[in-house]
Scaffold this motif. Structure first.
Motif, PDB file in Angstrom:
ATOM      1  N   ALA A 290      -3.910  -3.342   0.586  1.00 20.60           N
ATOM      2  CA  ALA A 290      -4.239  -2.257   1.516  1.00 20.60           C
ATOM      3  C   ALA A 290      -4.143  -0.931   0.773  1.00 20.60           C
ATOM      4  CB  ALA A 290      -3.288  -2.269   2.713  1.00 20.60           C
ATOM      5  N   ASP A 291      -5.248  -0.220   0.704  1.00 24.44           N
ATOM      6  CA  ASP A 291      -5.301   1.094   0.058  1.00 24.44           C
ATOM      7  C   ASP A 291      -5.175   2.157   1.147  1.00 24.44           C
ATOM      8  OD1 ASP A 291      -5.830   3.419  -1.304  1.00 24.44           O
ATOM      9  OD2 ASP A 291      -7.641   2.692  -2.298  1.00 24.44           O
ATOM     10  N   TYR A 292      -3.966   2.598   1.386  1.00 29.74           N
ATOM     11  CA  TYR A 292      -3.649   3.498   2.508  1.00 29.74           C
ATOM     12  C   TYR A 292      -4.404   4.812   2.425  1.00 29.74           C
ATOM     13  CZ  TYR A 292      -0.684   6.362   5.581  1.00 29.74           C
ATOM     14  OH  TYR A 292      -0.225   7.202   6.559  1.00 29.74           O
ATOM     15  N   ARG A 293      -4.463   5.364   1.240  1.00 28.83           N
ATOM     16  CA  ARG A 293      -5.082   6.676   1.072  1.00 28.83           C
ATOM     17  C   ARG A 293      -6.599   6.576   0.923  1.00 28.83           C
ATOM     18  NH1 ARG A 293      -2.722   9.732  -3.877  1.00 28.83           N
ATOM     19  NH2 ARG A 293      -0.758   9.304  -2.804  1.00 28.83           N
ATOM     20  N   GLY A 294      -7.077   5.437   0.416  1.00 27.75           N
ATOM     21  CA  GLY A 294      -8.508   5.288   0.157  1.00 27.75           C
ATOM     22  C   GLY A 294      -9.304   4.714   1.311  1.00 27.75           C
ATOM     23  N   ASP A 295      -8.626   4.351   2.422  1.00 30.86           N
ATOM     24  CA  ASP A 295      -9.308   3.808   3.605  1.00 30.86           C
ATOM     25  C   ASP A 295     -10.130   2.561   3.288  1.00 30.86           C
ATOM     26  OD1 ASP A 295      -8.278   5.714   5.295  1.00 30.86           O
ATOM     27  OD2 ASP A 295      -9.990   7.062   5.127  1.00 30.86           O
ATOM     28  N   LYS A 296      -9.551   1.668   2.471  1.00 37.20           N
ATOM     29  CA  LYS A 296     -10.264   0.437   2.149  1.00 37.20           C
ATOM     30  C   LYS A 296      -9.286  -0.626   1.677  1.00 37.20           C
ATOM     31  CE  LYS A 296     -11.676   2.411  -2.341  1.00 37.20           C
ATOM     32  NZ  LYS A 296     -11.643   3.845  -2.019  1.00 37.20           N
ATOM     33  N   ILE A 297      -9.812  -1.841   1.537  1.00 36.44           N
ATOM     34  CA  ILE A 297      -9.039  -2.987   1.042  1.00 36.44           C
ATOM     35  C   ILE A 297      -9.590  -3.367  -0.328  1.00 36.44           C
ATOM     36  CG2 ILE A 297      -8.247  -5.322   1.555  1.00 36.44           C
ATOM     37  CD1 ILE A 297      -7.492  -3.280   3.696  1.00 36.44           C
ATOM     38  N   HIS A 298      -8.702  -3.664  -1.283  1.00 37.22           N
ATOM     39  CA  HIS A 298      -9.110  -4.115  -2.613  1.00 37.22           C
ATOM     40  C   HIS A 298      -8.962  -5.632  -2.682  1.00 37.22           C
ATOM     41  CE1 HIS A 298      -8.675  -0.011  -4.699  1.00 37.22           C
ATOM     42  NE2 HIS A 298      -8.350   0.180  -3.428  1.00 37.22           N
ATOM     43  N   LEU A 299     -10.015  -6.318  -3.095  1.00 36.77           N
ATOM     44  CA  LEU A 299      -9.986  -7.772  -3.264  1.00 36.77           C
ATOM     45  C   LEU A 299      -9.964  -8.095  -4.751  1.00 36.77           C
ATOM     46  CD1 LEU A 299     -10.184 -10.556  -1.769  1.00 36.77           C
ATOM     47  CD2 LEU A 299     -12.655 -10.432  -2.191  1.00 36.77           C
ATOM     48  N   LEU A 300      -8.894  -8.792  -5.192  1.00 38.74           N
ATOM     49  CA  LEU A 300      -8.749  -9.201  -6.591  1.00 38.74           C
ATOM     50  C   LEU A 300      -8.753 -10.717  -6.680  1.00 38.74           C
ATOM     51  CD1 LEU A 300      -5.694  -6.959  -7.657  1.00 38.74           C
ATOM     52  CD2 LEU A 300      -8.063  -6.249  -7.308  1.00 38.74           C
ATOM     53  N   ASP A 301      -9.054 -11.244  -7.868  1.00 34.76           N
ATOM     54  CA  ASP A 301      -8.851 -12.677  -8.067  1.00 34.76           C
ATOM     55  C   ASP A 301      -7.378 -12.921  -8.400  1.00 34.76           C
ATOM     56  OD1 ASP A 301      -8.403 -12.172 -10.788  1.00 34.76           O
ATOM     57  OD2 ASP A 301     -10.389 -12.855 -11.412  1.00 34.76           O
ATOM     58  N   ARG A 302      -6.993 -14.160  -8.605  1.00 34.84           N
ATOM     59  CA  ARG A 302      -5.575 -14.476  -8.805  1.00 34.84           C
ATOM     60  C   ARG A 302      -5.023 -13.934 -10.115  1.00 34.84           C
ATOM     61  NH1 ARG A 302      -4.915 -20.641  -8.373  1.00 34.84           N
ATOM     62  NH2 ARG A 302      -6.430 -20.316  -6.695  1.00 34.84           N
ATOM     63  N   ASP A 303      -5.913 -13.516 -11.029  1.00 37.46           N
ATOM     64  CA  ASP A 303      -5.473 -12.954 -12.307  1.00 37.46           C
ATOM     65  C   ASP A 303      -5.476 -11.429 -12.306  1.00 37.46           C
ATOM     66  OD1 ASP A 303      -5.151 -15.497 -13.595  1.00 37.46           O
ATOM     67  OD2 ASP A 303      -7.342 -15.617 -13.733  1.00 37.46           O
ATOM     68  N   GLN A 305      -8.019  -9.424 -11.488  1.00 39.36           N
ATOM     69  CA  GLN A 305      -9.301  -8.792 -11.783  1.00 39.36           C
ATOM     70  C   GLN A 305      -9.967  -8.339 -10.491  1.00 39.36           C
ATOM     71  OE1 GLN A 305     -10.423  -8.206 -15.021  1.00 39.36           O
ATOM     72  NE2 GLN A 305      -8.314  -8.900 -15.403  1.00 39.36           N
ATOM     73  N   PHE A 306     -10.420  -7.096 -10.493  1.00 41.45           N
ATOM     74  CA  PHE A 306     -11.050  -6.534  -9.303  1.00 41.45           C
ATOM     75  C   PHE A 306     -12.357  -7.251  -8.998  1.00 41.45           C
ATOM     76  CE2 PHE A 306     -14.146  -3.535  -7.484  1.00 41.45           C
ATOM     77  CZ  PHE A 306     -13.501  -3.196  -6.310  1.00 41.45           C
ATOM     78  N   LEU A 307     -12.550  -7.636  -7.735  1.00 36.98           N
ATOM     79  CA  LEU A 307     -13.785  -8.285  -7.302  1.00 36.98           C
ATOM     80  C   LEU A 307     -14.656  -7.325  -6.492  1.00 36.98           C
ATOM     81  CD1 LEU A 307     -12.390 -11.791  -6.251  1.00 36.98           C
ATOM     82  CD2 LEU A 307     -13.521 -11.149  -8.389  1.00 36.98           C
ATOM     83  N   ARG A 308     -14.095  -6.743  -5.454  1.00 36.49           N
ATOM     84  CA  ARG A 308     -14.874  -5.822  -4.640  1.00 36.49           C
ATOM     85  C   ARG A 308     -13.958  -5.116  -3.638  1.00 36.49           C
ATOM     86  NH1 ARG A 308     -16.082  -8.055   0.500  1.00 36.49           N
ATOM     87  NH2 ARG A 308     -15.617 -10.288   0.645  1.00 36.49           N
ATOM     88  N   TYR A 309     -14.510  -4.100  -2.981  1.00 37.45           N
ATOM     89  CA  TYR A 309     -13.828  -3.445  -1.883  1.00 37.45           C
ATOM     90  C   TYR A 309     -14.213  -4.123  -0.567  1.00 37.45           C
ATOM     91  CZ  TYR A 309     -12.837   0.415  -5.085  1.00 37.45           C
ATOM     92  OH  TYR A 309     -12.394   1.174  -6.135  1.00 37.45           O
ATOM     93  N   ILE A 310     -13.285  -4.111   0.362  1.00 38.14           N
ATOM     94  CA  ILE A 310     -13.563  -4.595   1.714  1.00 38.14           C
ATOM     95  C   ILE A 310     -13.504  -3.386   2.636  1.00 38.14           C
ATOM     96  CG2 ILE A 310     -12.794  -6.106   3.579  1.00 38.14           C
ATOM     97  CD1 ILE A 310     -11.403  -7.809   1.393  1.00 38.14           C
TER      98      ILE A 310
END
Length: 347
Positions: A290-303, A305-310
């Motif tokens: 949860a990105d409180y200040r950025g108004d979005k969710i960050h989705l990473l893989d298990r290692d 690595q950034f995948l995308r914003y939600i």
């Protein structure tokens, strides 16, 4: 006998002095704890104000553009264009719409019968179904900022008493164990039935694995170079591969170690708008922040690595808590509005 009175009173004075030293130590600990809590509150408050400042600047820029266009239309006497322009003015958000924020802290825990426990800045935990109907309310001894599920029962952290508590089926408030002179914060249950708890005191922080009865099974505090791993761990989750993942509010990052406590990865963003408030995982091993200040969710893989914003179509305001429900869905608690939103993030 007269001579012995002197030694008796000296002994009493020594006892009073010793007791006074103990009181001073306890007061000093309490003051340090309050300072730490105020530092954390200040950081959250600053994050909110920075976001408000950004939004204010955006509104002022839009208002300036609208003002210039209105002046231009007034000079042109173009009635048709003015009629299409009026609805744009009416929809424009003004500064008066921004009200003082009371920080409705969110914490959520999902049950196995499609219900969600929610806590916040009140001494109550509430159980809702996914249609928003209230099924149960439980009174607790501290605000419900950190809650968890264990053996189908909801529990929470009582920061005042440094206690890990659980709510019985009869709504009794039961202390499972206390954390000594360490202050507890985030907590999660694990696949093996243990509990992982974020702890801090003075300038130290660590994660401890407890048995369900409070026995210490593991402590994670230093890396291979004997340097502290954490500065201010807040929320915690155990991924499907056994990784222990926390949000560190001072480092403004998400830190993952493996089940042995060896550092796996650290995730952060350079931009000032990023603030990792909470973290969860799903059955695929995704790390979800949860990105409180950025108004979005960050989705990473298990290692890590950034995948995308939600970012849902209707948007989210200051995501403060996350709860994975399965089937590619999650519930997001908004710190700005106090609302909870169900979001489909995987097809």
């Amino acid at each position: 006998m007269v001579s012995s009175i002197s030694s008796i009173y000296k002994q009493k004075k020594d006892e009073v002095t010793a007791r006074g030293e103990e009181w001073h130590k306890e007061i000093e600990k309490t003051v340090k704890k309050l300072h730490q809590e105020l530092d954390d509150m200040q950081k959250e408050h600053e994050a909110l104000l920075k976001k408000q400042e950004t939004e204010y600047k955006g509104i002022l820029k839009n208002l300036d553009q609208i003002n210039r266009r209105a002046t231009s239309l007034q000079k042109s006497n173009d009635v048709k264009e003015m009629q299409t322009f009026i609805p744009m003015i009416e929809k424009q958000k003004t500064l008066s719409e921004f009200t003082q924020y009371s920080f409705p802290t969110f914490c959520e825990a999902y049950t196995d019968d499609n219900k969600v426990w929610m806590g916040g800045n009140t001494k109550e935990l509430k159980l809702f179904d996914l249609q928003g109907h209230l099924h149960r309310t439980v009174s607790i001894t501290y605000v419900g900022s950190f809650i968890y599920m264990l053996n189908k029962q909801v529990g929470y952290i009582d920061e005042n008493k440094r206690a890990v508590k659980i709510i019985s089926n009869s709504n009794n408030d039961v202390t499972i164990f206390t954390t000594g002179d360490w202050n507890p914060r985030g907590i999660t249950s694990t696949a093996s039935g243990d509990l992982l708890v974020c702890l801090y005191k003075d300038n130290q922080s660590k994660v401890v694995r407890y048995s369900s009865t409070g026995g210490v099974l593991q402590e994670i505090q230093y890396d291979s170079l004997c340097q502290p791993i954490y500065s201010s761990p807040y929320y915690i989750t155990e991924n499907v591969n056994g990784d222990i993942i926390v949000t560190d509010w001072k480092k403004n990052s998400v830190i993952a170690v493996n089940r042995l406590g060896i550092l796996r990865f650290s995730y952060s963003k350079e931009e000032n708008i990023f603030f990792a408030s909470a973290v969860v995982h799903d059955s695929f091993g995704h790390v979800i922040i949860a990105d409180y200040r950025g108004d979005k969710i960050h989705l990473l893989d298990r290692d890590g690595q950034f995948l995308r914003y939600i970012i849902p179509r209707e948007g989210i305001k200051s995501p403060r808590a996350l709860c994975i429900m399965g089937h590619g869905e999650m519930i997001v608690g908004e710190g700005w509005t106090g609302n909870a939103k169900k979001i489909k993030y995987l097809k």
